[in-house]
Design an enzyme around this catalytic site. Structure first.
Site, PDB file in Angstrom:
ATOM      1  N   VAL A   5      46.825  52.272  39.957  1.00  0.00           N
ATOM      2  CA  VAL A   5      46.386  51.095  39.212  1.00  0.00           C
ATOM      3  C   VAL A   5      44.876  50.974  39.374  1.00  0.00           C
ATOM      4  O   VAL A   5      44.359  51.053  40.497  1.00  0.00           O
ATOM      5  CB  VAL A   5      47.070  49.810  39.733  1.00  0.00           C
ATOM      6  CG1 VAL A   5      46.553  48.582  39.009  1.00  0.00           C
ATOM      7  CG2 VAL A   5      48.581  49.909  39.628  1.00  0.00           C
ATOM      8  N   PHE A   6      44.160  50.779  38.263  1.00  0.00           N
ATOM      9  CA  PHE A   6      42.703  50.620  38.296  1.00  0.00           C
ATOM     10  C   PHE A   6      42.343  49.150  38.186  1.00  0.00           C
ATOM     11  O   PHE A   6      42.831  48.441  37.302  1.00  0.00           O
ATOM     12  CB  PHE A   6      42.061  51.396  37.139  1.00  0.00           C
ATOM     13  CG  PHE A   6      40.561  51.268  37.080  1.00  0.00           C
ATOM     14  CD1 PHE A   6      39.760  51.838  38.053  1.00  0.00           C
ATOM     15  CD2 PHE A   6      39.946  50.580  36.049  1.00  0.00           C
ATOM     16  CE1 PHE A   6      38.379  51.733  38.006  1.00  0.00           C
ATOM     17  CE2 PHE A   6      38.563  50.468  35.981  1.00  0.00           C
ATOM     18  CZ  PHE A   6      37.772  51.051  36.957  1.00  0.00           C
ATOM     19  N   GLY A   7      41.482  48.706  39.094  1.00  0.00           N
ATOM     20  CA  GLY A   7      40.981  47.338  39.077  1.00  0.00           C
ATOM     21  C   GLY A   7      39.494  47.323  38.775  1.00  0.00           C
ATOM     22  O   GLY A   7      38.734  48.085  39.377  1.00  0.00           O
ATOM     23  N   TYR A   8      39.074  46.456  37.862  1.00  0.00           N
ATOM     24  CA  TYR A   8      37.662  46.361  37.484  1.00  0.00           C
ATOM     25  C   TYR A   8      37.153  44.922  37.578  1.00  0.00           C
ATOM     26  O   TYR A   8      35.981  44.655  37.335  1.00  0.00           O
ATOM     27  CB  TYR A   8      37.451  46.914  36.065  1.00  0.00           C
ATOM     28  CG  TYR A   8      38.290  46.217  35.017  1.00  0.00           C
ATOM     29  CD1 TYR A   8      37.799  45.107  34.339  1.00  0.00           C
ATOM     30  CD2 TYR A   8      39.576  46.648  34.723  1.00  0.00           C
ATOM     31  CE1 TYR A   8      38.575  44.455  33.391  1.00  0.00           C
ATOM     32  CE2 TYR A   8      40.348  46.014  33.775  1.00  0.00           C
ATOM     33  CZ  TYR A   8      39.839  44.916  33.112  1.00  0.00           C
ATOM     34  OH  TYR A   8      40.611  44.268  32.175  1.00  0.00           O
ATOM     35  N   GLY A   9      38.033  43.993  37.914  1.00  0.00           N
ATOM     36  CA  GLY A   9      37.667  42.589  38.100  1.00  0.00           C
ATOM     37  C   GLY A   9      38.110  42.176  39.497  1.00  0.00           C
ATOM     38  O   GLY A   9      37.809  42.850  40.477  1.00  0.00           O
ATOM     39  N   SER A  10      38.887  41.112  39.573  1.00  0.00           N
ATOM     40  CA  SER A  10      39.306  40.594  40.890  1.00  0.00           C
ATOM     41  C   SER A  10      40.200  41.561  41.656  1.00  0.00           C
ATOM     42  O   SER A  10      40.289  41.466  42.878  1.00  0.00           O
ATOM     43  CB  SER A  10      40.006  39.245  40.738  1.00  0.00           C
ATOM     44  OG  SER A  10      41.175  39.372  39.951  1.00  0.00           O
ATOM     45  N   GLU A  86      48.491  39.319  35.790  1.00  0.00           N
ATOM     46  CA  GLU A  86      47.706  39.786  34.649  1.00  0.00           C
ATOM     47  C   GLU A  86      48.338  39.395  33.306  1.00  0.00           C
ATOM     48  O   GLU A  86      48.073  40.026  32.291  1.00  0.00           O
ATOM     49  CB  GLU A  86      47.533  41.307  34.726  1.00  0.00           C
ATOM     50  CG  GLU A  86      46.935  41.803  36.033  1.00  0.00           C
ATOM     51  CD  GLU A  86      45.515  41.300  36.305  1.00  0.00           C
ATOM     52  OE1 GLU A  86      44.739  41.128  35.342  1.00  0.00           O
ATOM     53  OE2 GLU A  86      45.195  41.064  37.479  1.00  0.00           O
TER      54      GLU A  86
END
Length: 179
Positions: A5-10, A86
């Site tokens: 899983v890619f996270g780019y915010g919180s 999300e």
């Protein structure tokens, strides 16, 4: 088989699920933008906050963190959790994830990422582009169950700096909110 899983915010600083490994890296062809309205975490239905989403952008990179989830039990729990967390993000895409800026081949493929699309029919909270000052004012004033919207922005700015990949538009927005 592991799920990534890619996270780019919180998700960069607060995954909220069990994982085996966290790797800093980037995806190609997207840029981070504060175009998504948050009515459930960093704002309310009466006064939405602004959180990041991704928009397609040729020749751009978006830095963040990828999480490896190996056990079936952790995968099920993480995906159930993420579907709630999300829920305002109406698209899931699977992307290539890179760790080396000079690499032509990804470190991993099929990495899942949540995106809030600009389609107002499927994403009623999409706010879109606005002048920097207007976005900053909205972030400075908004607060929701997860806390002030400004805290979200400042944490994102801090994490990107710690990764060594600060982004000018995030820093400019944070400085405008501080003013």
């Amino acid at each position: 088989m592991a799920v990534w899983v890619f996270g780019y915010g919180s998700l960069i600083w607060k995954s909220g699920f069990n994982y085996d490994e966290r790797i800093v890296g980037f995806i190609k062809g997207y840029r981070r933008v504060f175009y998504q309205g948050s009515t459930d975490h960093r704002g309310t239905p009466d006064f939405p906050g602004r959180t990041v989403t991704l928009e397609p952008a040729k020749d751009q990179k978006c830095w963040g963190a990828a999480y490896k989830i190996s056990s079936k039990q952790d995968q099920v729990a993480a995906l159930e959790y993420l579907e709630v967390r999300e829920k305002q993000y109406d698209k899931k895409v699977y992307v290539d994830f890179f760790t080396d800026p000079d690499a032509s081949k990804p470190a991993f493929s099929g990495v899942m990422v949540y995106i809030a699309s600009a389609d107002k029919k499927s994403n009623g909270n999409y706010l879109g582009h606005a002048p920097l000052e207007e976005i900053a004012m909205q972030i400075a004033r908004a607060e929701g169950p997860s806390g002030p919207n400004s805290e979200y922005l400042f944490k994102l700015e801090s994490e990107l700096i710690q990764m060594g990949h600060e982004e000018k538009h995030v820093t400019d927005l944070a400085n405008e909110v501080r003013r």
